[in-house]
Design a protein around this motif. Structure first.
Motif, short mmCIF file in Angstrom:
data_model
loop_
_atom_site.label_atom_id
_atom_site.label_comp_id
_atom_site.label_asym_id
_atom_site.label_seq_id
_atom_site.Cartn_x
_atom_site.Cartn_y
_atom_site.Cartn_z
N GLU A 1 6.47 56.53 -8.39
CA GLU A 1 6.30 56.50 -9.84
C GLU A 1 4.84 56.68 -10.24
O GLU A 1 4.52 57.36 -11.21
CB GLU A 1 6.83 55.19 -10.39
CG GLU A 1 6.75 55.08 -11.91
CD GLU A 1 7.34 53.79 -12.43
OE1 GLU A 1 7.26 53.55 -13.65
OE2 GLU A 1 7.87 53.01 -11.60
N HIS A 2 3.92 56.06 -9.50
CA HIS A 2 2.50 56.13 -9.84
C HIS A 2 1.73 56.97 -8.82
O HIS A 2 0.57 56.67 -8.50
CB HIS A 2 1.90 54.73 -9.91
CG HIS A 2 2.57 53.85 -10.93
ND1 HIS A 2 2.44 54.06 -12.29
CD2 HIS A 2 3.39 52.76 -10.79
CE1 HIS A 2 3.14 53.15 -12.95
NE2 HIS A 2 3.73 52.35 -12.07
N ALA A 3 2.37 58.00 -8.32
CA ALA A 3 1.71 58.86 -7.33
C ALA A 3 0.54 59.61 -7.98
O ALA A 3 0.54 59.89 -9.17
CB ALA A 3 2.71 59.86 -6.76
N LYS A 4 -0.45 59.95 -7.17
CA LYS A 4 -1.63 60.63 -7.66
C LYS A 4 -1.54 62.14 -7.43
O LYS A 4 -0.84 62.60 -6.52
CB LYS A 4 -2.88 60.08 -6.96
CG LYS A 4 -3.18 58.63 -7.30
CD LYS A 4 -4.47 58.18 -6.62
CE LYS A 4 -4.78 56.72 -6.97
NZ LYS A 4 -6.03 56.28 -6.30
N ARG A 5 -2.26 62.87 -8.26
CA ARG A 5 -2.33 64.32 -8.11
C ARG A 5 -2.96 64.66 -6.75
O ARG A 5 -3.99 64.07 -6.38
CB ARG A 5 -3.18 64.92 -9.23
CG ARG A 5 -3.36 66.43 -9.13
CD ARG A 5 -4.47 66.90 -10.05
NE ARG A 5 -4.19 66.61 -11.44
CZ ARG A 5 -3.53 67.42 -12.26
NH1 ARG A 5 -3.11 68.58 -11.80
NH2 ARG A 5 -3.32 67.08 -13.51
#
Length: 473
Positions: free
Chosen positions: A54-58
């Protein structure tokens, strides 16, 4: 990080810089046969770390570049398709530009949406500096770097050549590779342009990748548009070649070769279709950009630095007028109702004799330059005969039928066009009027040219018109 593939055991258990180090080391062995499984594992790992949470980074620019490298240089169908899907998903998951509403409110005059631009992120196209060559040709490790305008144009030229020259072979994945690459680039251009265009701010539209790409000194703008039209017009011919190609796999004695043929034959038709959809999207975006620039120019928001560019509509009309055989091919594939209708209307009015100019005492426009206005020009034999003489009966039929279909779609969707009201009764009356005028125009064509054969698309449109009228009555 948990390993998504047994073939990459121990390689993907680190995050961040560890993954980048592994990726860079693999670039050197990319062309070896043993690296395919490692690259599949790498693509799976990027997807897991960037999209699954859900809060994965680019992903970093290096990782984006590595996936881009796989798409451009992959040696297997699985690698090419997987890398393309991953890039598309990343583009949608991490948009470079988007509209954001303050306080989670819906856009309104009091709370306008704000354009948010992600600065200094990786992009598959770079057009900021015309005096710097980013990538002049696809090759080796440079294939992970962004394309410059000249490389983008070269790609479109190659696509236009694919449809007429390339011999299809199971070992030649380059045509499919180029088509998927183009599709991804259009998605990137679209993701950058549409939010800017929706902002109605020319300063933002001016800085779009699309505007800078078209305005670059490295771009032969007219040549680019012509090549896009070639791809769209030659799709039916290429589909026929695909059908012939499919027959080859049936006669092959090699079982492995049969599998290669089968996989490619299953993938190519859909890829070709989506490539033409992407070509249409590119042309539609350019039309939208032209419209925005024209509006900004009228309002005094443009400067000399914006330069001048021939509207894409004018180039399309000139190409269709130069090659009448392209008219049915282009209009069959180009499906966006609003702009398709605009193309038909402007094409018709290029050859319809304009009414005499009104005097200063006369108010209002001198003629109705809409599709309905064009249909009225077929109300008498003299006008109809003049139009047929200039364009030919078949071209007139194609234009009227496609224009009717586009106008019908617009009205059926309940959109306002040609000053029609939005209420249901007004739309129903407008549909009936359109169908009656269309049938009347074809009656005039047949009475003027008794030897004219009604084309299948004309018969289909006439049947639709008659059905609408019968439902109304």
């Amino acid at each position: 990080m948990e390993n998504p593939s047994s073939s990459g055991s121990g390689r993907w258990n680190k995050a961040g810089l560890g993954m980048e180090d592994n990726m860079l080391a693999m670039l050197d062995s990319f062309d070896s046969q043993d690296s395919v499984d490692d690259w599949i594992a790498f693509l799976d790992a990027v997807r897991a770390s960037s999209i699954a949470f859900e809060h994965a980074k680019r992903p970093t620019s290096k990782i984006f570049g590595a996936v881009f490298h796989v798409l451009r240089m992959g040696k297997s169908l699985e690698l090419i398709m997987a890398s393309h899907k991953l890039l598309v998903d990343l583009e949608k998951h991490f948009p470079h530009v988007h509209l954001s509403c303050s306080d989670d409110s819906k856009p309104s005059s009091n709370y306008p949406s704000k354009l948010v631009v992600a600065e200094e992120v990786w992009s598959p196209i770079i057009v900021c500096q015309d005096n710097v060559t980013v990538v002049s040709e696809a090759g080796d490790k440079e294939s992970g770097r962004p394309l410059d305008p000249s490389s983008f144009q070269l790609l479109v030229e190659e696509l236009a050549g694919i449809l007429t020259e390339t011999q299809l072979e199971s070992s030649n994945l380059k045509p499919l590779q180029n088509m998927l690459l183009f599709q991804y680039l259009v998605i990137a251009l679209e993701g950058d342009f549409l939010p800017r265009n929706a902002s109605m701010n020319w300063n933002m539209q001016r800085e779009s990748l699309l505007n800078m790409l078209l305005g670059s000194r490295k771009t032969n703008y007219k040549g680019l548009v012509k090549d896009c039209m070639k791809v769209i017009c030659q799709l039916p011919q290429f589909q026929n070649e695909l059908n012939k190609y499919a027959e080859l796999q049936k006669s092959s004695e090699s079982q492995s070769l049969k599998y290669c043929y089968t996989a490619l034959c299953l993938a190519l038709p859909e890829v070709v279709k989506n490539t033409c959809v992407s070509m249409e999207k590119l042309l539609v975006m350019i039309m939208g950009l032209d419209l925005s620039k024209k509006k900004a120019d009228i309002e005094g928001h443009t400067t000399r630095a914006d330069g001048t560019r021939t509207p894409v509509m004018d180039i399309i009309l000139d190409e269709l007028a130069y090659s009448e055989d392209a008219v049915p091919l282009f209009l069959k594939i180009f499906t966006e109702p609003k702009w398709k209708l605009e193309i038909v209307v402007q094409y018709l009015w290029k050859y319809i004799t304009k009414p005499s100019v009104r005097t200063r005492k006369t108010s209002g426009s001198s003629y109705d330059s809409t599709f309905h206005g064009a249909l009225r020009c077929f109300s008498n034999k003299t006008g109809t005969k003049s139009i047929i003489k200039k364009m030919g009966a078949d071209v007139v039929q194609f234009l009227l039928a496609h224009g009717f279909q586009a106008q019908l779609s617009i009205l059926a969707e309940g959109n306002t066009y040609d000053n029609y009201v939005r209420d249901q009764e007004g739309i129903a009356n407008a549909l009936t009027d359109l169908c009656q005028m269309f049938i009347s125009a074809f009656d005039s064509l047949r009475s003027t040219n008794q030897h004219m054969e009604i084309l299948p698309i004309g018969k289909e449109a006439l049947f639709t018109a008659a059905s609408v009228i019968s439902m109304k009555s």
